[in-house]
Design a protein around this motif. Structure first.
Motif, PDB file in Angstrom:
ATOM      1  N   ALA A   8       0.806  -1.218   0.000  1.00  0.00           N
ATOM      2  CA  ALA A   8       0.000   0.000   0.000  1.00  0.00           C
ATOM      3  C   ALA A   8       0.841   1.271   0.000  1.00  0.00           C
ATOM      4  N   GLN A   9       2.066   1.190   0.515  1.00  0.00           N
ATOM      5  CA  GLN A   9       2.862   2.403   0.644  1.00  0.00           C
ATOM      6  C   GLN A   9       3.459   2.840  -0.694  1.00  0.00           C
ATOM      7  N   GLU A  10       3.866   4.094  -0.737  1.00  0.00           N
ATOM      8  CA  GLU A  10       4.499   4.644  -1.937  1.00  0.00           C
ATOM      9  C   GLU A  10       5.862   3.978  -2.141  1.00  0.00           C
ATOM     10  N   LEU A  11       6.169   3.655  -3.396  1.00  0.00           N
ATOM     11  CA  LEU A  11       7.470   3.059  -3.712  1.00  0.00           C
ATOM     12  C   LEU A  11       8.534   4.155  -3.686  1.00  0.00           C
ATOM     13  N   LYS A  12       9.432   4.083  -2.731  1.00  0.00           N
ATOM     14  CA  LYS A  12      10.508   5.067  -2.624  1.00  0.00           C
ATOM     15  C   LYS A  12      11.771   4.358  -2.142  1.00  0.00           C
ATOM     16  N   PHE A  13      12.922   4.869  -2.584  1.00  0.00           N
ATOM     17  CA  PHE A  13      14.175   4.252  -2.146  1.00  0.00           C
ATOM     18  C   PHE A  13      14.301   4.308  -0.633  1.00  0.00           C
ATOM     19  N   ASN A  14      13.916   5.444  -0.028  1.00  0.00           N
ATOM     20  CA  ASN A  14      14.008   5.569   1.431  1.00  0.00           C
ATOM     21  C   ASN A  14      13.030   4.664   2.157  1.00  0.00           C
ATOM     22  N   GLY A  15      12.056   4.104   1.397  1.00  0.00           N
ATOM     23  CA  GLY A  15      11.103   3.192   2.015  1.00  0.00           C
ATOM     24  C   GLY A  15      11.525   1.743   1.955  1.00  0.00           C
ATOM     25  N   VAL A  16      12.650   1.455   1.291  1.00  0.00           N
ATOM     26  CA  VAL A  16      13.133   0.072   1.209  1.00  0.00           C
ATOM     27  C   VAL A  16      13.699  -0.332   2.574  1.00  0.00           C
ATOM     28  N   SER A  17      13.267  -1.462   3.058  1.00  0.00           N
ATOM     29  CA  SER A  17      13.748  -1.961   4.348  1.00  0.00           C
ATOM     30  C   SER A  17      14.146  -3.423   4.211  1.00  0.00           C
ATOM     31  N   LYS A  18      14.758  -3.945   5.244  1.00  0.00           N
ATOM     32  CA  LYS A  18      15.138  -5.359   5.213  1.00  0.00           C
ATOM     33  C   LYS A  18      13.917  -6.253   5.037  1.00  0.00           C
ATOM     34  N   TYR A 125       4.592  19.665 -16.112  1.00  0.00           N
ATOM     35  CA  TYR A 125       3.869  19.949 -14.873  1.00  0.00           C
ATOM     36  C   TYR A 125       4.459  19.141 -13.721  1.00  0.00           C
ATOM     37  N   ALA A 126       4.091  19.531 -12.507  1.00  0.00           N
ATOM     38  CA  ALA A 126       4.499  18.833 -11.289  1.00  0.00           C
ATOM     39  C   ALA A 126       3.328  17.997 -10.795  1.00  0.00           C
ATOM     40  N   GLU A 127       3.644  16.797 -10.320  1.00  0.00           N
ATOM     41  CA  GLU A 127       2.611  15.849  -9.885  1.00  0.00           C
ATOM     42  C   GLU A 127       3.025  15.238  -8.554  1.00  0.00           C
ATOM     43  N   ASP A 128       2.058  14.962  -7.699  1.00  0.00           N
ATOM     44  CA  ASP A 128       2.334  14.264  -6.444  1.00  0.00           C
ATOM     45  C   ASP A 128       2.695  12.817  -6.769  1.00  0.00           C
ATOM     46  N   SER A 129       3.870  12.400  -6.358  1.00  0.00           N
ATOM     47  CA  SER A 129       4.346  11.061  -6.719  1.00  0.00           C
ATOM     48  C   SER A 129       3.494   9.952  -6.112  1.00  0.00           C
ATOM     49  N   LYS A 130       2.729  10.253  -5.083  1.00  0.00           N
ATOM     50  CA  LYS A 130       1.884   9.229  -4.472  1.00  0.00           C
ATOM     51  C   LYS A 130       0.858   8.691  -5.468  1.00  0.00           C
ATOM     52  N   ALA A 131       0.487   9.523  -6.434  1.00  0.00           N
ATOM     53  CA  ALA A 131      -0.536   9.124  -7.398  1.00  0.00           C
ATOM     54  C   ALA A 131       0.054   8.755  -8.759  1.00  0.00           C
ATOM     55  N   TYR A 132       1.377   8.688  -8.863  1.00  0.00           N
ATOM     56  CA  TYR A 132       2.009   8.523 -10.167  1.00  0.00           C
ATOM     57  C   TYR A 132       3.153   7.540 -10.052  1.00  0.00           C
ATOM     58  N   VAL A 133       2.920   6.295 -10.463  1.00  0.00           N
ATOM     59  CA  VAL A 133       3.886   5.225 -10.211  1.00  0.00           C
ATOM     60  C   VAL A 133       5.196   5.457 -10.956  1.00  0.00           C
ATOM     61  N   PHE A 134       5.163   6.145 -12.119  1.00  0.00           N
ATOM     62  CA  PHE A 134       6.412   6.370 -12.846  1.00  0.00           C
ATOM     63  C   PHE A 134       7.358   7.287 -12.070  1.00  0.00           C
ATOM     64  N   LEU A 135       6.811   8.238 -11.336  1.00  0.00           N
ATOM     65  CA  LEU A 135       7.657   9.083 -10.485  1.00  0.00           C
ATOM     66  C   LEU A 135       8.239   8.250  -9.337  1.00  0.00           C
ATOM     67  N   GLN A 136       7.485   7.292  -8.855  1.00  0.00           N
ATOM     68  CA  GLN A 136       7.989   6.412  -7.803  1.00  0.00           C
ATOM     69  C   GLN A 136       9.133   5.540  -8.329  1.00  0.00           C
ATOM     70  N   ILE A 137       8.997   5.054  -9.551  1.00  0.00           N
ATOM     71  CA  ILE A 137      10.069   4.278 -10.162  1.00  0.00           C
ATOM     72  C   ILE A 137      11.305   5.148 -10.342  1.00  0.00           C
ATOM     73  N   ALA A 138      11.106   6.408 -10.766  1.00  0.00           N
ATOM     74  CA  ALA A 138      12.233   7.331 -10.921  1.00  0.00           C
ATOM     75  C   ALA A 138      12.925   7.564  -9.587  1.00  0.00           C
ATOM     76  N   ASP A 139      12.148   7.661  -8.507  1.00  0.00           N
ATOM     77  CA  ASP A 139      12.737   7.843  -7.181  1.00  0.00           C
ATOM     78  C   ASP A 139      13.579   6.635  -6.794  1.00  0.00           C
ATOM     79  N   LEU A 140      13.093   5.441  -7.102  1.00  0.00           N
ATOM     80  CA  LEU A 140      13.868   4.233  -6.803  1.00  0.00           C
ATOM     81  C   LEU A 140      15.204   4.249  -7.536  1.00  0.00           C
ATOM     82  N   PHE A 141      15.158   4.580  -8.830  1.00  0.00           N
ATOM     83  CA  PHE A 141      16.371   4.588  -9.648  1.00  0.00           C
ATOM     84  C   PHE A 141      17.360   5.642  -9.161  1.00  0.00           C
ATOM     85  N   THR A 142      16.896   6.876  -8.983  1.00  0.00           N
ATOM     86  CA  THR A 142      17.816   7.942  -8.569  1.00  0.00           C
ATOM     87  C   THR A 142      18.313   7.720  -7.143  1.00  0.00           C
TER      88      THR A 142
END
Length: 203
Positions: A8-18, A125-142
């Motif tokens: 359910a949570q947003e995909l983010k690099f800082n959200g990756v845990s063990k 435009y700027a978009e809230d990443s919570k609603a946009y999975v491609f921005l979440q993927i970009a966050d993971l990569f960067t």
């Protein structure tokens, strides 16, 4: 898949845990690596001595878009002419408005001077990443690129292994410091690399 996994949570690099890294890896392998549709570009520069970090960030966005479009065209992944949409993760409204206005202006100029009128920036435009999975993927990569470029001084841990594994899956070499690394799908750019240095001199 995210729903069935209870993710359910947003995909983010800082959200990756063990505890959840297995699901992150599965997501990356199934929906990023195996599809082969997405291309990945990252750009980096040193942060010391920058009088205006906002202006420097706008420059990085511009060179990332410009060089990224050139790479997509040169490799035949997305040949010009083409219409594009630029979406960034929403931050402060004033900062986003300034950045987007600068990018629109510079990309429109580059369309004529660099791309022979074969590029149209249709939306930016700027978009809230919570609603946009491609921005979440970009966050993971960067996030993975940033982890490699800014190794902590302490002993490596699982997060370093995760970043290395993701970049390896995407074909990004680990030596990212001052070189430009190109392959068919993933690109790391540095402002000290020969290709971008020439473009900075032109600009």
């Amino acid at each position: 898949w995210l729903n069935s996994e209870g993710f359910a949570q947003e995909l983010k690099f800082n959200g990756v845990s063990k505890s959840n890294q297995r699901r992150y890896r599965e997501f990356i392998e199934r929906f990023i690596v195996s599809e082969g549709v997405l291309g990945f570009k990252a750009i980096s520069m040193g942060s010391k001595g920058l009088p205006d970090e906002g202006a420097a960030l706008a420059d990085l966005y511009y060179f990332l878009i410009r060089r990224g479009i050139e790479h997509e065209h040169e490799t035949g992944r997305a040949v010009l002419p083409r219409r594009i949409t630029f979406v960034k993760d929403a931050e402060e409204a004033g900062f986003d408005d300034r950045l987007l206005a600068l990018l629109r202006d510079r990309i429109e100029q580059a369309s004529q001077t660099v791309f022979g009128g074969n590029l149209v920036l249709e939306h930016a435009y700027a978009e809230d990443s919570k609603a946009y999975v491609f921005l979440q993927i970009a966050d993971l990569f960067t996030g993975c690129v940033s982890r490699v470029l800014n190794r902590p001084t302490q002993v490596r841990n699982w997060k370093d292994d995760f970043a290395d594994d993701v970049l390896a899956l995407l074909g990004v070499e680990q030596e990212l410091n001052e070189t430009e690394v190109l392959n068919d799908r993933a690109v790391h750019l540095s402002l000290r690399s020969p290709t971008l240095k020439g473009r900075l001199d032109e600009t």
